[in-house]
Design a protein around this motif. Sequence first.
Motif, PDB file in Angstrom:
ATOM      1  N   ARG A  73       6.887   3.728  -5.370  1.00 46.59           N
ATOM      2  CA  ARG A  73       5.438   3.700  -5.838  1.00 46.59           C
ATOM      3  C   ARG A  73       4.979   2.321  -5.759  1.00 46.59           C
ATOM      4  O   ARG A  73       5.695   1.399  -5.823  1.00 46.59           O
ATOM      5  CB  ARG A  73       5.464   4.007  -7.337  1.00 46.59           C
ATOM      6  CG  ARG A  73       6.131   5.401  -7.815  1.00 46.59           C
ATOM      7  CD  ARG A  73       6.143   5.746  -9.090  1.00 46.59           C
ATOM      8  NE  ARG A  73       6.605   6.845  -9.468  1.00 46.59           N
ATOM      9  CZ  ARG A  73       6.698   7.418 -10.802  1.00 46.59           C
ATOM     10  NH1 ARG A  73       6.468   6.646 -11.977  1.00 46.59           N
ATOM     11  NH2 ARG A  73       7.548   8.601 -11.107  1.00 46.59           N
ATOM     12  N   PRO A  74       3.718   1.872  -5.559  1.00 50.06           N
ATOM     13  CA  PRO A  74       3.325   0.627  -5.315  1.00 50.06           C
ATOM     14  C   PRO A  74       2.931  -0.099  -6.802  1.00 50.06           C
ATOM     15  O   PRO A  74       2.761   0.766  -7.587  1.00 50.06           O
ATOM     16  CB  PRO A  74       1.918   0.831  -4.709  1.00 50.06           C
ATOM     17  CG  PRO A  74       1.345   2.353  -4.852  1.00 50.06           C
ATOM     18  CD  PRO A  74       2.821   2.954  -5.110  1.00 50.06           C
ATOM     19  N   CYS A  77       4.859   2.611   1.163  1.00 53.68           N
ATOM     20  CA  CYS A  77       5.812   3.268   0.231  1.00 53.68           C
ATOM     21  C   CYS A  77       6.466   4.308   0.900  1.00 53.68           C
ATOM     22  O   CYS A  77       7.631   4.785   0.869  1.00 53.68           O
ATOM     23  CB  CYS A  77       5.122   3.551  -1.231  1.00 53.68           C
ATOM     24  SG  CYS A  77       4.762   2.174  -2.283  1.00 53.68           S
ATOM     25  N   LYS A  78       5.563   5.126   1.671  1.00 51.06           N
ATOM     26  CA  LYS A  78       5.995   6.520   2.298  1.00 51.06           C
ATOM     27  C   LYS A  78       7.152   5.946   3.428  1.00 51.06           C
ATOM     28  O   LYS A  78       8.017   6.780   3.621  1.00 51.06           O
ATOM     29  CB  LYS A  78       4.839   6.977   3.046  1.00 51.06           C
ATOM     30  CG  LYS A  78       3.949   7.627   1.811  1.00 51.06           C
ATOM     31  CD  LYS A  78       2.631   8.328   2.543  1.00 51.06           C
ATOM     32  CE  LYS A  78       1.677   9.101   1.711  1.00 51.06           C
ATOM     33  NZ  LYS A  78       0.682   9.865   2.218  1.00 51.06           N
ATOM     34  N   GLU A  96       0.891  -1.260   0.003  1.00 53.74           N
ATOM     35  CA  GLU A  96      -0.085   0.104   0.057  1.00 53.74           C
ATOM     36  C   GLU A  96       0.891   1.162  -0.041  1.00 53.74           C
ATOM     37  O   GLU A  96       2.160   1.061   0.213  1.00 53.74           O
ATOM     38  CB  GLU A  96      -0.871   0.023   1.307  1.00 53.74           C
ATOM     39  CG  GLU A  96      -1.701  -1.222   1.395  1.00 53.74           C
ATOM     40  CD  GLU A  96      -2.797  -1.374   0.268  1.00 53.74           C
ATOM     41  OE1 GLU A  96      -3.219  -0.147  -0.405  1.00 53.74           O
ATOM     42  OE2 GLU A  96      -3.276  -2.445  -0.296  1.00 53.74           O
ATOM     43  N   LYS A  97       0.226   2.389  -0.146  1.00 50.22           N
ATOM     44  CA  LYS A  97       0.846   3.679  -0.188  1.00 50.22           C
ATOM     45  C   LYS A  97       1.607   3.986   0.992  1.00 50.22           C
ATOM     46  O   LYS A  97       2.762   4.603   0.883  1.00 50.22           O
ATOM     47  CB  LYS A  97      -0.057   4.721  -0.755  1.00 50.22           C
ATOM     48  CG  LYS A  97      -0.412   4.766  -2.201  1.00 50.22           C
ATOM     49  CD  LYS A  97      -1.254   6.009  -2.450  1.00 50.22           C
ATOM     50  CE  LYS A  97      -1.778   5.707  -4.182  1.00 50.22           C
ATOM     51  NZ  LYS A  97      -2.504   6.910  -4.499  1.00 50.22           N
ATOM     52  N   ASP A  98       0.939   3.795   2.089  1.00 49.42           N
ATOM     53  CA  ASP A  98       1.480   3.971   3.431  1.00 49.42           C
ATOM     54  C   ASP A  98       2.746   3.411   3.598  1.00 49.42           C
ATOM     55  O   ASP A  98       3.977   3.944   4.212  1.00 49.42           O
ATOM     56  CB  ASP A  98       0.662   3.641   4.542  1.00 49.42           C
ATOM     57  CG  ASP A  98       0.262   2.375   4.783  1.00 49.42           C
ATOM     58  OD1 ASP A  98       0.210   1.571   3.630  1.00 49.42           O
ATOM     59  OD2 ASP A  98      -0.175   1.853   5.865  1.00 49.42           O
ATOM     60  N   ASP A 109      11.251   8.228  -4.592  1.00 47.50           N
ATOM     61  CA  ASP A 109       9.678   7.958  -5.306  1.00 47.50           C
ATOM     62  C   ASP A 109       9.379   6.654  -5.231  1.00 47.50           C
ATOM     63  O   ASP A 109       9.772   5.846  -6.023  1.00 47.50           O
ATOM     64  CB  ASP A 109       9.585   8.824  -6.682  1.00 47.50           C
ATOM     65  CG  ASP A 109       8.192   8.657  -6.951  1.00 47.50           C
ATOM     66  OD1 ASP A 109       7.217   8.223  -6.220  1.00 47.50           O
ATOM     67  OD2 ASP A 109       8.051   9.211  -8.179  1.00 47.50           O
TER      68      ASP A 109
END
Length: 466
Positions: free
Chosen positions: A444-445, A423-424, A419-421, A442
């Motif tokens: 990205r999923p 990735c962060k 998920e995006k979290d 950067d």
Amino acid sequence: MTSLVGAGARLVDVASGRTLSGDELAAEVAAAGEKLAALPAGVLFARTAIDLDSVLRYLGAFESRRAVALIDPALDADVLSGLVERFRPAAVLSAPEGDAPAGYRAEDGHWLRDSAEGVTPHPELAVLLPTSGSTGNPKLVRLSRKAIFSNADAIATVLGIDADEVAPTCLPLHYSYGLSVLNSHLVRGATVVIESSGVLGRGFWDAVDEHKVTSLAGVPYHYEMLRRLKFDPAKYPSLRTITQAGGKLRTDLVTEFNDKMVAAGGKMFVMYGQTEAAPRMATVPAGDLAGKLGSAGPALPGGEFRIRRDDGEETTHPKIVGEVVYRGPNVMMGYTENEAELANGDDMGGVLATGDLGYLDEDGFLFITGRLKRIGKVFGNRVSLDDLEQAVRSAQVGIDVVAAVPGGDKVVLFAEGVEKDVCKAASRALSERLHLHTSGFDVRPIDTVPLLASGKIDYRTLEGRV
């Protein structure tokens, strides 16, 4: 050695249920060779699947001394067309459906060149393999009979392959690692089980059980997936050996799989190579693996590593980092980009500048630290893309499969199945580790990281998504 097919060698074809050995195998190989020998002068292109016909055709070409380029059946049509135009092969075997290109005619599933005139390849040229995957404009690597034989024998020696071994076709045969598994087993009179679904297919493991497979080979992605599937070698009593090549496997997975194999009474070998070396250059002895984590091992018998420093001088002094240079009888004759160059002799003299960065330790074990060309920039700072991938995997944020590509003045990392979290969190971990702002990473999923047929990451496709 005069034949790749050693005494006692067997081919077991799962799809048809056929087993070929002894005089019957020799007759099938000879028959395949006779058909190829009758074709006009020139290199042969063979679209090579994981099936019995492809194996017999390869062996027939080798035994009849017809130079053959092994081509991925999934190769982009435009790339194949460009290769045919540049190399004017005598035939494209198992050609794609559809019209044959200009100067060729379709016959019995093949494209045959109309003209009998063509460049006769150098007499020692045996196998040609593309340098890239399904896109681009690949050069072909020219491998001699000597290179193929010497590497097959060296691999068989360090892995202890004998007539009792049973190896499956885990990897594509047009991929140098997959081809080396075939060569190194047949040359020692072992058994090769031809099964097309690969280590992630259900049919593969049925074949392991049925045919008492003793070894399997995989690239890093396969081991990442086997870990997810909770692979346990103890479930397969015949399995004694696993090998890994095709890129650097993270050390925690080396430890995990090595521990599993040792607990089951087996061995794990980590290997290092390139297509240009036919293809193996080093293997970590199984007994040394735990104490040499991260190493590619010492050079194979007959080979030698040196490190080329920035000043161009070569050294074997421990801990000096530079480009890895390999010397050995398995080094390619050179590259070729067109038909005329097929007649060239040995351009390399047994010396290969690998393009890899690394160092030797006090025992002569090689450690690879990255690629000369796998470099990106973050706000003007040069960073190793391979190191960034390793850093993300070891950051314990939940990312196992990740691929890094340059993205201007930042690096783009594609993380599989997260998920995006997550990735962060990976971006923050890289920022803290390299002391650079998070916007330079950067992450990205992506549902699935694209792979080449070899199982390696298809970086070219990912670069097109940046």
